[in-house]
Design a protein around this motif. Structure first.
Motif, PDB file in Angstrom:
ATOM      1  N   THR A  26       0.842  -1.198   0.000  1.00  0.00           N
ATOM      2  CA  THR A  26       0.000   0.000   0.000  1.00  0.00           C
ATOM      3  C   THR A  26       0.876   1.247   0.000  1.00  0.00           C
ATOM      4  O   THR A  26       0.605   2.209  -0.723  1.00  0.00           O
ATOM      5  N   SER A  27       1.923   1.213   0.780  1.00  0.00           N
ATOM      6  CA  SER A  27       2.854   2.337   0.817  1.00  0.00           C
ATOM      7  C   SER A  27       3.471   2.574  -0.556  1.00  0.00           C
ATOM      8  O   SER A  27       3.571   3.712  -1.019  1.00  0.00           O
ATOM      9  N   LEU A  28       3.866   1.510  -1.208  1.00  0.00           N
ATOM     10  CA  LEU A  28       4.460   1.625  -2.542  1.00  0.00           C
ATOM     11  C   LEU A  28       3.444   2.200  -3.537  1.00  0.00           C
ATOM     12  O   LEU A  28       3.783   3.066  -4.351  1.00  0.00           O
ATOM     13  N   ALA A  29       2.200   1.751  -3.465  1.00  0.00           N
ATOM     14  CA  ALA A  29       1.158   2.262  -4.365  1.00  0.00           C
ATOM     15  C   ALA A  29       0.886   3.749  -4.109  1.00  0.00           C
ATOM     16  O   ALA A  29       0.717   4.530  -5.058  1.00  0.00           O
ATOM     17  N   LEU A  30       0.827   4.138  -2.845  1.00  0.00           N
ATOM     18  CA  LEU A  30       0.622   5.554  -2.524  1.00  0.00           C
ATOM     19  C   LEU A  30       1.782   6.408  -3.027  1.00  0.00           C
ATOM     20  O   LEU A  30       1.584   7.514  -3.550  1.00  0.00           O
ATOM     21  N   LEU A  53      -1.508  17.557  -3.771  1.00  0.00           N
ATOM     22  CA  LEU A  53      -2.019  16.183  -3.846  1.00  0.00           C
ATOM     23  C   LEU A  53      -0.866  15.181  -3.832  1.00  0.00           C
ATOM     24  O   LEU A  53      -0.936  14.142  -3.159  1.00  0.00           O
ATOM     25  N   ALA A  54       0.189  15.476  -4.568  1.00  0.00           N
ATOM     26  CA  ALA A  54       1.354  14.582  -4.597  1.00  0.00           C
ATOM     27  C   ALA A  54       1.983  14.466  -3.212  1.00  0.00           C
ATOM     28  O   ALA A  54       2.327  13.368  -2.763  1.00  0.00           O
ATOM     29  N   VAL A  55       2.116  15.582  -2.521  1.00  0.00           N
ATOM     30  CA  VAL A  55       2.724  15.580  -1.181  1.00  0.00           C
ATOM     31  C   VAL A  55       1.869  14.768  -0.211  1.00  0.00           C
ATOM     32  O   VAL A  55       2.394  13.970   0.574  1.00  0.00           O
ATOM     33  N   SER A  61       2.146   7.554   2.127  1.00  0.00           N
ATOM     34  CA  SER A  61       3.027   6.432   1.805  1.00  0.00           C
ATOM     35  C   SER A  61       4.082   6.232   2.891  1.00  0.00           C
ATOM     36  O   SER A  61       4.307   5.118   3.367  1.00  0.00           O
ATOM     37  N   ALA A  62       4.726   7.320   3.271  1.00  0.00           N
ATOM     38  CA  ALA A  62       5.766   7.243   4.301  1.00  0.00           C
ATOM     39  C   ALA A  62       5.174   6.786   5.632  1.00  0.00           C
ATOM     40  O   ALA A  62       5.760   5.953   6.333  1.00  0.00           O
ATOM     41  N   LEU A  63       4.001   7.291   5.968  1.00  0.00           N
ATOM     42  CA  LEU A  63       3.345   6.915   7.215  1.00  0.00           C
ATOM     43  C   LEU A  63       3.013   5.421   7.232  1.00  0.00           C
ATOM     44  O   LEU A  63       3.262   4.729   8.226  1.00  0.00           O
TER      45      LEU A  63
END
Length: 113
Positions: A26-30, A53-55, A61-63
């Motif tokens: 999920t992190s990778l997809a985000l 939106l990108a940020v 993703s990082a979270l």
């Protein structure tokens, strides 16, 4: 030093590991969504909105990546001790965060179209 509690049923341990790996995917997809949003052409979205939106996507993703292992560890400990599973306190952050990005992106696509 031996681990406290008893070894849980291997099926539960394996399910916990699959959940951990799902958090990482999920992190990778985000992250991929954030990068994709960052490279959307200027004429599609207003640049500062596209960047925002990108940020948001990359931060989510990082979270997700940062919290995957501690979550796995807490669930594994609860399984060993036959204790209640810890609640997933950040589920609303991910759910509402992704939904907000999707709705805003949809609105911008409709306006640009």
């Amino acid at each position: 030093m031996p681990a406290e509690g008893e070894d849980p049923d291997p099926r539960f341990t394996l399910a916990n590991e699959r959940t951990f790996l799902t958090w990482l995917s999920t992190s990778l997809a985000l992250s991929a969504g954030g990068v994709a949003m960052a490279v959307v052409p200027r004429e599609i979205f207003v640049p500062w909105i596209r960047t925002a939106l990108a940020v948001v996507l990359v931060l989510l993703s990082a979270l997700a990546a940062l919290l995957a292992y501690p979550r796995w560890r807490h669930v594994q400990r609860a399984l060993r001790l036959k204790a209640p599973l810890p609640p997933l306190a950040l589920a609303p952050v991910f759910g509402y965060g992704v939904a907000a990005v999707a709705v805003l992106a949809l609105v911008l696509i409709l306006i640009a179209g």
